[in-house]
Design a protein around this motif. Structure first.
Motif, mmCIF file in Angstrom:
data_model
loop_
_atom_site.group_PDB
_atom_site.id
_atom_site.type_symbol
_atom_site.label_atom_id
_atom_site.label_comp_id
_atom_site.label_asym_id
_atom_site.label_seq_id
_atom_site.Cartn_x
_atom_site.Cartn_y
_atom_site.Cartn_z
ATOM 1 N N PHE A 1 4.447 5.973 -2.986
ATOM 2 C CA PHE A 1 3.990 7.119 -2.317
ATOM 3 C C PHE A 1 5.208 8.166 -2.071
ATOM 4 O O PHE A 1 5.144 9.406 -2.210
ATOM 5 N N GLU A 2 6.326 7.637 -1.742
ATOM 6 C CA GLU A 2 7.599 8.312 -1.654
ATOM 7 C C GLU A 2 7.613 9.242 -2.731
ATOM 8 O O GLU A 2 7.836 10.316 -2.958
ATOM 9 N N ARG B 1 0.713 -1.300 -0.117
ATOM 10 C CA ARG B 1 -0.088 0.136 -0.087
ATOM 11 C C ARG B 1 0.941 1.210 0.016
ATOM 12 O O ARG B 1 0.325 2.223 -0.407
ATOM 13 N N ASP B 2 2.135 1.256 0.463
ATOM 14 C CA ASP B 2 2.904 2.433 0.367
ATOM 15 C C ASP B 2 3.826 2.543 -0.722
ATOM 16 O O ASP B 2 4.436 3.568 -1.008
#
Length: 356
Positions: free
Chosen positions: A351-352, A347-348
């Motif tokens: 994102f960064e 899920r991450d």
């Protein structure tokens, strides 16, 4: 001869159409709801179901929805359907958990199945059969009729950065999640959605949870509390049901029953799609209005998980049906776990890069 054949064909078509229409029972039910129809995905699903039923049956099956409190109290759907005071009603499942503890598991299970997993369990791993078994002694036939996204964890006036801050907090919660929160010294009460803003504004409540961001926005909580906590560990899926009096249900023919069941399956798609479509924009709007979005720390989430395990163990030991339903859910969750882990992107992921 040509005109005679055309007339005969037309007569047969009309007769066939009329016969098909006649296979639907004539249904005229009053259906009070647990939520206002103005609440997106939470309260507007049942009116959409009523519209679909009316259109597909050619007006044979008409369900007239009523706003909370117009016919019965907002939290009184189960009781009134069970007693035969009304033929049907629509609500989140779990408000009756004092009488039927296992019902709360079908409304939402802390650290349990997410929306798509819940539907999979219901339709392909025995969940729906357990649901019908659970409510049959109470003369109620419940139909899953509106699955939506996870709830948020709650609205608070201050940052909840330690477990000590939960002690003595006057908090609104429902179902199993409320009992788990009581494990941390919180004073948990259950109030209908329409009463929460005033209770929060006047200090009757220190904090509250209710629903998804889009619904919470409609209720105005961001105006009186500026710390919004996620994820909704206590309610990873939110499930509404059409409660039907069992005698009324048994009085319908198979085609009418199938129409209602399948329309509710369609309602799950409609509700979940709408819910997922709207939350991101609302969270952005909250931030623009001065709301601080928080994720609970791993320490707090682990503490909630440990408390969940204690409560579930206690409930399962005292209630065989609770144990039967919860064990079935957990077995499917464990079976599904490798696919959930390997089959989807983390899920991450990305994102960064998106934030740069």
């Amino acid at each position: 001869m040509k005109k005679a054949l055309q007339a005969t064909a037309l007569s047969l078509t009309l007769a066939t159409s009329t016969a098909a229409m006649a296979e639907f029972d004539k249904v005229r039910w009053q259906v009070p709801m647990g939520f206002p129809s103005s609440l997106t995905a939470l309260g507007d699903t049942m009116p959409e179901v009523a519209k679909m039923l009316d259109e597909m049956s050619g007006g044979q099956v008409t369900l007239r929805t009523f706003e909370p409190g117009k016919l019965i109290p907002a939290l009184g759907v189960f009781e009134n359907v069970s007693n035969g005071n009304i033929p049907a009603g629509y609500s989140w499942m779990g408000y009756e958990w004092g009488q039927i503890p296992a019902s709360a598991l079908f409304g939402a299970t802390p650290f349990g199945l997410e929306s798509q997993e819940f539907i999979a369990w219901m339709y392909h791993h025995g969940g729906d059969d357990l649901l019908k078994e659970l409510f049959q002694p109470y003369n109620v036939y419940p139909i899953l009729c509106g699955t939506i996204s996870p709830e948020a964890a709650g609205w608070f006036r201050e940052e909840m950065d330690s477990l000590e801050k939960f002690k003595g907090l006057k908090f609104r919660a429902a179902g199993v999640g409320g009992e788990i929160m009581s494990e941390f010294g919180m004073s948990v009460t259950l109030l209908p959605g329409g009463e929460l803003y005033q209770a929060l504004e006047t200090g009757v409540l220190d904090a509250t949870e209710f629903s998804m961001p889009v619904v919470d926005e409609q209720l105005g909580f961001y105006q009186v509390a500026k710390h919004y906590y996620l994820p909704g560990w206590h309610q990873p899926s939110t499930n509404q049901y059409l409660y039907i009096n069992l005698d009324e249900w048994n009085g319908l023919n198979g085609q009418t029953q199938a129409l209602i069941e399948n329309t509710c399956k369609a309602a799950n798609t409609v509700a979940l799609a709408k819910a997922e479509a709207l939350q991101g924009a609302v969270l952005k709007k909250f931030e623009e209005q001065g709301v601080q979005l928080h994720q609970y720390s791993p320490e707090i989430l682990n503490a909630f998980k440990e408390a969940t395990d204690r409560v579930m163990k206690r409930r399962s030991e005292s209630d065989p049906m609770f144990d039967k339903v919860y064990s079935s859910m957990k077995a499917f969750q464990e079976e599904h776990r490798p696919w959930k882990y390997y089959g989807y992107l983390p899920r991450d992921f990305g994102f960064e890069e998106a934030d740069k």
